[in-house]
Design a protein around this motif. Structure first.
Motif, short mmCIF file in Angstrom:
data_model
loop_
_atom_site.label_atom_id
_atom_site.label_comp_id
_atom_site.label_asym_id
_atom_site.label_seq_id
_atom_site.Cartn_x
_atom_site.Cartn_y
_atom_site.Cartn_z
N SER A 20 8.03 -14.16 -4.15
CA SER A 20 7.97 -15.38 -4.95
C SER A 20 7.41 -15.06 -6.33
N LEU A 21 7.56 -15.99 -7.24
CA LEU A 21 7.00 -15.81 -8.58
C LEU A 21 5.49 -15.63 -8.51
N ARG A 22 4.84 -16.38 -7.65
CA ARG A 22 3.39 -16.26 -7.51
C ARG A 22 3.00 -14.84 -7.08
N LEU A 44 10.32 -20.59 -3.78
CA LEU A 44 10.72 -19.62 -4.81
C LEU A 44 9.56 -19.42 -5.80
N ILE A 45 8.95 -20.52 -6.21
CA ILE A 45 7.84 -20.46 -7.16
C ILE A 45 6.58 -19.89 -6.50
N GLY A 46 6.40 -20.23 -5.22
CA GLY A 46 5.17 -19.88 -4.53
C GLY A 46 4.21 -21.03 -4.45
N ALA A 71 17.63 -17.25 -13.36
CA ALA A 71 17.09 -17.61 -14.67
C ALA A 71 15.58 -17.40 -14.72
N LEU A 72 14.87 -17.92 -13.73
CA LEU A 72 13.41 -17.84 -13.75
C LEU A 72 12.91 -16.41 -13.61
N GLY A 95 2.09 -17.36 -13.07
CA GLY A 95 1.33 -18.57 -12.81
C GLY A 95 2.23 -19.80 -12.79
N TYR A 96 1.73 -20.85 -12.20
CA TYR A 96 2.50 -22.10 -12.13
C TYR A 96 1.55 -23.29 -12.25
#
Length: 414
Positions: free
Chosen positions: A129-131, A119-121, A94-95, A136-137
């Motif tokens: 990772s998303l990062r 996973l996000i970083g 999904a992300l 951004g997070y």
């Protein structure tokens, strides 16, 4: 407490929680009716229960199962596949499907579940990772009382915010789970404050606990695991993504490839188990909830802090017990393991687990590896040394398992 008094206490508790049991049974009846209606709308037939191989083109059973899920979850579309290996995998689809370089992911309940951090970083340096991909997070912390901080959420939303991550369960955190009423209020709030942000719900452990699911109250997308609630204890593997049709297809493109999406993916030999699992899921979830209610009241009576209390509203199947010392935490998990039908002879010990920051201890003598719905307990070794119990194929099994765990805990000195 003398150990033989524990059985007497269990009998008292079982009587005391009967009114809560009846409320759970009433919700299970409504959920079962909705599931059955989904089967009828999809016109599920015997041939849908057979699997396909290879590419899985024109898999009528797969399409019927996804129609059933879409109805149950109040969604436009569903992606339900054995190729999704876990809840974290479903969330990743999904992300990664929704977010693009330059976008921002906003978590509104503090740190997400441990396995999502890499996973996000947010933690570690996992490739891909998303990062690393330029997403951004940011996160908004909960209030000291463990509730949503509405002012901070409004301030956290900006023109880059593409996805707001909401976690329905408590995860490894001593805080209340998010109720459907709270979730609906949050979704409305976000949509009012941002025309761009999509609301994505990590729905793990929350399926069929209440009488509606996140897409039915406005969530754009939700995801979870089939070896938790919706698999009913029968699904051997798998995960799902449900929500708006175009967004589900974006997740499907991450599962396979752009241009192929959800049109491929063989159902192999477990299709009947996925159908039968979701059919039984309302009853199985109700049994797990009854077990959690029993556990909460038993440990309250034994003098421990629990969350939620036995008679509080529930939004997931997780029961937290603050055991206060690492020795009690280990004893609880070892006692539960000793009452399991599989690997009862094994002795769990804390150790490193991929995706987790602290050493973790897990008790899970399950027929399906890692199936939280069957009855398992796990915890990171950090204060308040809380154990997180989930699942239970029958309330009788939960009672047997938890009494075994309680005996071990009561033998720990100090």
């Amino acid at each position: 407490m003398h150990l033989n008094q524990l059985d007497k206490l269990a009998i008292e508790v079982e009587t005391e929680v009967q009114p809560v049991y009846r409320e759970i049974e009433a919700r299970a009846m409504d959920n079962h009716a909705r599931v059955l209606e989904g089967f009828h709308r999809a016109r599920v037939a015997d041939y849908h229960l057979r699997g396909t191989t290879g590419y899985g083109y024109n898999d009528a059973g797969r399409e019927a199962l996804e129609t059933v899920y879409a109805h149950i979850f109040g969604a436009e579309a569903a992606l339900v596949r054995g190729q999704i290996v876990s809840g974290t995998h479903a969330i990743a689809l999904a992300l990664f499907g929704l977010l693009r370089p330059g976008d921002e992911l906003l978590a509104v309940q503090g740190s997400p579940y441990d396995t999502l951090e890499e996973l996000i970083g947010k933690r570690g340096n996992a490739p891909g990772s998303l990062r690393e991909l330029g997403v951004g997070y940011r996160q908004v912390e909960l209030t000291p009382e463990g509730t949503l901080d509405w002012q901070a959420i409004e301030q956290g939303l900006n023109e880059k915010t593409r996805v707001v991550l909401v976690q329905r369960s408590r995860g490894y955190a001593w805080r209340p789970s998010l109720t459907l009423d709270q979730l609906k209020k949050l979704i409305t709030f976000i949509k009012t404050k941002s025309s761009r942000a999509l609301v994505f719900v990590d729905n793990c452990y929350g399926e069929l606990v209440d009488m509606l699911e996140p897409p039915a109250i406005g969530a754009d997308l939700a995801a979870g695991s089939l070896i938790k609630n919706p698999g009913g204890g029968l699904a051997p593997t798998g995960g799902y993504v449900v929500g708006r049709r175009e967004l589900v297809e974006m997740a499907a493109n991450r599962l396979t490839a752009p241009g192929i999406g959800g049109e491929v993916g063989p159902s192999l030999g477990h299709q009947r188990l996925l159908f039968q699992g979701i059919f039984l899921a309302p009853h199985t979830v109700a049994e797990a909830l009854k077990g959690a209610v029993f556990v909460a009241r038993l440990f309250e009576r034994l003098g421990f802090k629990v969350s939620p209390s036995y008679d509080e509203p529930r939004s997931d199947i997780i029961q937290s017990i603050a055991l206060e010392t690492p020795e009690r935490l280990v004893a609880f998990c070892q006692g539960l393991q000793a009452a399991s039908p599989v690997d009862a002879h094994a002795l769990p010990e804390p150790d490193y687990m991929p995706g987790y920051e602290d050493d973790v201890i897990m008790a899970a003598g399950t027929f399906v590896q890692g199936a939280s719905i069957e009855l398992s307990a796990d915890a990171p070794l950090r204060k308040p040394y809380a154990v997180y119990l989930q699942g239970g194929l029958s309330k009788e099994y939960v009672r047997l398992g938890v009494l075994s765990a309680a005996r071990k805990v009561l033998q720990v000195k100090g």
